[in-house]
Design a protein around this motif. Sequence first.
Motif, PDB file in Angstrom:
ATOM      1  N   TYR A 122     -24.825 -18.885  35.808  1.00  0.00           N
ATOM      2  CA  TYR A 122     -25.562 -19.330  34.622  1.00  0.00           C
ATOM      3  C   TYR A 122     -26.365 -20.598  34.939  1.00  0.00           C
ATOM      4  N   LYS A 157     -25.990 -15.768  28.456  1.00  0.00           N
ATOM      5  CA  LYS A 157     -24.910 -16.580  27.894  1.00  0.00           C
ATOM      6  C   LYS A 157     -23.563 -15.877  27.972  1.00  0.00           C
ATOM      7  N   LEU A 161     -21.184 -17.466  30.294  1.00  0.00           N
ATOM      8  CA  LEU A 161     -20.400 -18.603  29.790  1.00  0.00           C
ATOM      9  C   LEU A 161     -19.220 -18.137  28.950  1.00  0.00           C
TER      10      LEU A 161
END
Length: 129
Positions: free
Chosen positions: A61, A2, A5
């Motif tokens: 991702y 993550k 992101l």
Amino acid sequence: MKILLIGSAACIIALITTAWLMTLAKWFPIKAVDRFVIDYKTMIRAHVDYALMALFGVGFYGSGVELPVIACWCVAIGGFSNPTVFTIASFDPNFWSKPLWRVYTALSFAVSSVGFVWIAFALAMHAMK
């Protein structure tokens, strides 16, 4: 993963910020901004680089491949710090001759290179399974 992101979100914020700085520097007579953005072409380089790095992070991702976490951190950190080299250079005409910024640039390039090569390897290994 993550962190990719989060890094992309930071690049998108920087992308919008550089867009506003360039818009204010080019189209509106604001002396403070005009004095601040010294090298408009280098700011454009930063702007484009932030966009590319944001897209890489989202793309990595979204690939669905489980990527090495440290490589993701390297891409997120390097992906933000690399375009920032151009951002800082657009404010300082002597940027490239200062030892501190040379070290920052080298470290940024090294971290992002490690991350991108590592992720490229992980993607290739996943494709060959």
